[in-house]
Design an enzyme around this catalytic site. Structure first.
Site, PDB file in Angstrom:
ATOM      1  N   HIS A  58      -4.010   6.489   0.278  1.00  0.00           N
ATOM      2  CA  HIS A  58      -3.430   6.736   1.601  1.00  0.00           C
ATOM      3  C   HIS A  58      -4.496   6.393   2.829  1.00  0.00           C
ATOM      4  O   HIS A  58      -4.388   6.933   3.887  1.00  0.00           O
ATOM      5  CB  HIS A  58      -3.158   8.448   1.819  1.00  0.00           C
ATOM      6  CG  HIS A  58      -2.148   8.804   0.875  1.00  0.00           C
ATOM      7  ND1 HIS A  58      -2.273   9.060  -0.700  1.00  0.00           N
ATOM      8  CD2 HIS A  58      -0.799   9.006   1.154  1.00  0.00           C
ATOM      9  CE1 HIS A  58      -1.076   9.436  -1.125  1.00  0.00           C
ATOM     10  NE2 HIS A  58      -0.216   9.343   0.094  1.00  0.00           N
ATOM     11  N   GLU A  96      11.264   4.329   1.757  1.00  0.00           N
ATOM     12  CA  GLU A  96      11.031   3.385   2.735  1.00  0.00           C
ATOM     13  C   GLU A  96      11.794   2.071   2.686  1.00  0.00           C
ATOM     14  O   GLU A  96      12.013   1.393   3.752  1.00  0.00           O
ATOM     15  CB  GLU A  96       9.511   3.067   2.874  1.00  0.00           C
ATOM     16  CG  GLU A  96       8.784   4.365   3.463  1.00  0.00           C
ATOM     17  CD  GLU A  96       8.371   5.562   2.787  1.00  0.00           C
ATOM     18  OE1 GLU A  96       8.141   6.717   3.064  1.00  0.00           O
ATOM     19  OE2 GLU A  96       8.857   5.513   1.347  1.00  0.00           O
TER      20      GLU A  96
END
Length: 336
Positions: free
Chosen positions: A135, A66
């Site tokens: 998450h 990322e």
């Protein structure tokens, strides 16, 4: 619309897909990059069909890094392109938060207004189902804390279509926080939403349901929770005004203030944590603003539990605001 006509429907997934498709078609500078956005049509099929239509130069699969591909996207924006940077989940944006805030968010300021960063960071935000503590964070409060970023948290298909198009066209960096659970939901949409010219203004909330007794303010999936609570409370003679924030930065204070001045009561609802949250910010602004003297009771927040998200399904459900939580909060504020 006549009584015989049926309002068109659109899923959130299709709304997002059509927004990206239309903006890529209209402006060749727009491109999409992220993990599995091309060959796999997106982890949630948001980019379905785009690789076939626009080719691998404009729909780009990236490695699982990322910080790397967010940095590439920011550099592309500096060079005059208009990247859409997809995070498979915004939890993974923590790997790239330096690029989002320092590289994208501050560049216009640090360049004395000479360098725009027309970039959209988008993907699912907040809790999905069964994905546990690492998450399930809501990044609404995280990113809306930072000057230089615009932060959008849509609820319906109308929100997603109109606001994603606005985000792609915007000259500044936009964080676009979707919700995975909402992707497959069908929403009725006005006919104009189907138009390629349909765009919503960033920074303007929507009153989803008018009411006179209490104001409920929410964003993303929590808007649906408020609407369910409002429907239940209406059967008991309590009319809730439900405000869908749509945008977290800039925040539409005027709409909230006007509603509170009418109803004299306010509850904020969000799936994020309570400390330093979106609801806390709204409470502070009401305290400092013109609506404070109109309150007949303290503002109440309904938030996610102040714990990392449990994995067990029963505990996960208990960690997020339920319709019953909102109903109980309304009755507590109204003393009924």
């Amino acid at each position: 619309m006549s009584l015989t006509e049926v309002a068109p429907q659109m899923t959130v997934r299709d709304a997002l897909n059509s927004a990206i498709d239309e903006e890529m078609e209209a402006d060749e500078r727009v491109f999409l990059m992220g993990e599995e956005v091309a060959m796999y049509d997106g982890a949630y099929k948001i980019s379905r069909g785009l690789l076939k239509k626009y080719g691998e130069k404009r729909v780009v699969d990236t490695p699982i890094t990322e910080m790397g591909f967010a940095g590439i996207a920011v550099g592309a924006a500096m060079a005059g392109l208009k990247p859409i940077c997809e995070f498979m989940t915004f939890n993974f944006s923590m790997q790239a938060i330096d690029q989002v805030i320092n590289s994208a968010g501050k560049t216009f300021y640090m360049s004395a207004g000479m360098v725009n960063i027309p970039i959209v960071f988008r993907g699912p935000n907040g809790a999905a189902a069964g994905v546990a503590a690492q998450h399930s964070q809501c990044f609404g409060a995280w990113y809306s804390h930072c000057p230089g970023l615009k932060v959008i948290s849509p609820y319906s298909s109308e929100d997603c279509k109109g606001l994603l198009k606005a985000a792609i066209r915007d000259p500044d960096p936009v964080v676009f926080l979707e919700n995975e659970i909402l992707y497959g939901l069908n929403f009725e949409v006005p006919e104009q939403v189907l138009s390629k010219d349909f765009v919503l203004p960033i920074g303007k909330a929507k009153i989803e349901r008018p009411g006179e007794h209490i104001t409920l303010v929410a964003h993303s999936k929590a808007v649906g929770t408020c609407l369910e609570a409002a429907k239940e409370l209406a059967s008991q003679g309590i009319e809730c005004e439900v405000i869908n924030l749509r945008s977290l930065r800039p925040l539409d204070e005027a709409t909230i203030n006007q509603s509170v001045m009418k109803t004299n009561h306010l509850i904020t609802v969000e799936n994020g944590w309570p400390q330093s949250g979106v609801g806390a910010e709204i409470c502070a602004r009401i305290m400092e603003g013109p609506a404070f003297d109109y309150l007949d009771a303290p503002v109440m927040r309904v938030c996610g539990a102040d714990v990392p998200m449990p994995y067990a399904a029963s505990l996960e459900a208990a960690s997020l605001p339920l319709t019953t939580d909102v109903v109980q909060a309304v009755k507590a504020v109204l003393y009924v």
